[in-house]
Design a protein around this motif. Sequence first.
Motif, PDB file in Angstrom:
ATOM      1  N   ARG A  31      30.812 -65.998 -23.699  1.00 12.06           N
ATOM      2  CA  ARG A  31      31.283 -65.917 -22.073  1.00 12.06           C
ATOM      3  C   ARG A  31      30.656 -64.277 -21.635  1.00 12.06           C
ATOM      4  N   PHE A  32      30.343 -64.200 -20.566  1.00 11.51           N
ATOM      5  CA  PHE A  32      30.020 -62.969 -19.814  1.00 11.51           C
ATOM      6  C   PHE A  32      30.849 -62.221 -18.918  1.00 11.51           C
ATOM      7  N   CYS A  33      30.906 -61.063 -19.249  1.00 13.78           N
ATOM      8  CA  CYS A  33      31.681 -60.162 -18.621  1.00 13.78           C
ATOM      9  C   CYS A  33      31.681 -60.085 -16.944  1.00 13.78           C
ATOM     10  N   MET A  34      32.737 -60.603 -16.344  1.00 13.25           N
ATOM     11  CA  MET A  34      32.970 -60.868 -15.142  1.00 13.25           C
ATOM     12  C   MET A  34      32.646 -59.789 -14.118  1.00 13.25           C
ATOM     13  N   TRP A  35      33.219 -58.522 -14.797  1.00  8.48           N
ATOM     14  CA  TRP A  35      33.178 -57.321 -14.021  1.00  8.48           C
ATOM     15  C   TRP A  35      31.615 -56.799 -13.964  1.00  8.48           C
ATOM     16  N   HIS A  36      31.058 -57.077 -14.870  1.00 14.50           N
ATOM     17  CA  HIS A  36      29.396 -56.822 -14.917  1.00 14.50           C
ATOM     18  C   HIS A  36      28.824 -57.477 -13.769  1.00 14.50           C
ATOM     19  N   ILE A  37      28.861 -58.829 -13.671  1.00 18.62           N
ATOM     20  CA  ILE A  37      28.157 -59.688 -12.963  1.00 18.62           C
ATOM     21  C   ILE A  37      28.682 -59.462 -11.538  1.00 18.62           C
ATOM     22  N   MET A  38      30.027 -59.152 -11.243  1.00 18.51           N
ATOM     23  CA  MET A  38      30.308 -58.944  -9.953  1.00 18.51           C
ATOM     24  C   MET A  38      29.965 -57.563  -9.444  1.00 18.51           C
ATOM     25  N   ASN A  39      29.768 -56.645 -10.374  1.00 20.04           N
ATOM     26  CA  ASN A  39      29.264 -55.214 -10.055  1.00 20.04           C
ATOM     27  C   ASN A  39      27.762 -55.392  -9.343  1.00 20.04           C
ATOM     28  N   LYS A  40      26.990 -56.420  -9.904  1.00 21.26           N
ATOM     29  CA  LYS A  40      25.643 -56.241  -9.421  1.00 21.26           C
ATOM     30  C   LYS A  40      25.612 -57.210  -8.089  1.00 21.26           C
ATOM     31  N   MET A  41      26.452 -57.897  -7.621  1.00 19.80           N
ATOM     32  CA  MET A  41      26.412 -58.900  -6.553  1.00 19.80           C
ATOM     33  C   MET A  41      26.242 -58.114  -5.301  1.00 19.80           C
ATOM     34  N   PRO A  42      26.947 -56.887  -4.799  1.00 18.06           N
ATOM     35  CA  PRO A  42      26.532 -56.377  -3.703  1.00 18.06           C
ATOM     36  C   PRO A  42      25.070 -55.867  -3.473  1.00 18.06           C
ATOM     37  N   SER A  43      24.605 -55.404  -4.307  1.00 21.92           N
ATOM     38  CA  SER A  43      23.061 -55.092  -4.368  1.00 21.92           C
ATOM     39  C   SER A  43      22.224 -56.317  -4.024  1.00 21.92           C
ATOM     40  N   LYS A  44      22.603 -57.504  -4.652  1.00 20.98           N
ATOM     41  CA  LYS A  44      21.929 -58.437  -4.641  1.00 20.98           C
ATOM     42  C   LYS A  44      21.880 -59.254  -3.401  1.00 20.98           C
ATOM     43  N   PHE A  45      23.189 -59.192  -2.618  1.00 23.35           N
ATOM     44  CA  PHE A  45      23.408 -59.536  -1.417  1.00 23.35           C
ATOM     45  C   PHE A  45      22.898 -58.882  -0.377  1.00 23.35           C
ATOM     46  N   GLY A  46      23.201 -57.535  -0.573  1.00 24.15           N
ATOM     47  CA  GLY A  46      22.761 -56.612   0.524  1.00 24.15           C
ATOM     48  C   GLY A  46      23.842 -55.912   1.160  1.00 24.15           C
TER      49      GLY A  46
END
Length: 370
Positions: A31-46
């Motif tokens: 499994r992948f760490c949820m925190w690491h993925i969610m931490n990237k989401m703001p920059s990916k969305f804008g």
Amino acid sequence: MEGKKPEYIITDQDPGIIKSVPLIFKTARHRFCMWHIMNKMPSKFGVSRSDYNDFMCKINDIIWDDELEVAEFNGIWEQIIEDHGAGVNDWFADTYAIRGQWVMAHCRDLRMTSIMRTTQRSESENSFFKRFEHKSVTLVEFWMRFESAMDQQRHTQKQLDNMDKHSSATASTHLALEIHTAKVYTYSAFQKFKEEAIFSIDSCRTGGFTERGELEVTTVKDSSTKKNFEVTYSPALTDNTGTRKASCSCTMFERTGILCRHIIWIFSASGIKTIPEDYVVNKWMKEYLRLRIFNSNGEGTENMQVIDEKQIAMSIMWYLDSICDQQMYGFLCPEIISQIGYASDEAVTILSKRMKDLKRKFYIAPYYDE
């Protein structure tokens, strides 16, 4: 680990780890760490977009919700992505494609998945041990500092055990099941069970009943979630210990180790006054059987006690010396402490006590106070 293989492993999305895990841990689910993925989401969305806050609020609501069914999550995700025009970003498509490895709704079948969702626990351990070590220490120094850190963790564990042993919890309902858990559960675990017990009385009602062979399947209407759940229950004794079997479609017990309000409702209606043995997880019990641990010599230790008093004294000195060095006192150096290790047990104990006296004199952070 006595030959026991991990059921799942949580890491970040490092390419090397992704390739290595299935080769080494052939039966574990990666499994992948949820925190690491969610931490990237703001920059990916804008973050500068006007709908940023609305988007992140909606996404967080479904990502961390462990009660959503798979189909529910998929539908809501796709609707959010469409409404906010995020589908043009390949990152969201790629992240959605691996949802089975990180989204809570897709990991409901894994035991204790609601507790183990990120690598936060290992990161916090890293932070804890950094208080005791420096990158320049020798292997011998590192080992002694590590033992010092472990001593502190064991001391903290004993404090928590003592609190649970001497504290008393109060039941909020008349349910015999809650009264039973108040006696056997730790304080934090009992608070979670208490909440479910209250909901079982206030929110649950029977919505239907069928039989499937020797099993009884009851539909429980939950007004708090406005959903119906199926509880499969075996009223007959299933083994020599008298354990009764029950499972709920909400999978809360599998995810957290705490009985859900729906099973509590069925158990109470069936006249069960104590939680069956299979549904009392050792992790949440006040008095549970600790697994045997071993010291560096491969010798068993009892109740997490370190038997070697000299080793304890040396650990204390390593810790105090590092603290003194940080505060520019530095009255001992690593080389001296290493040589002290060859002294008699009595000499080491005397020096350790004197170092603690110096610590108090210079107002150094308290540790191993007697």
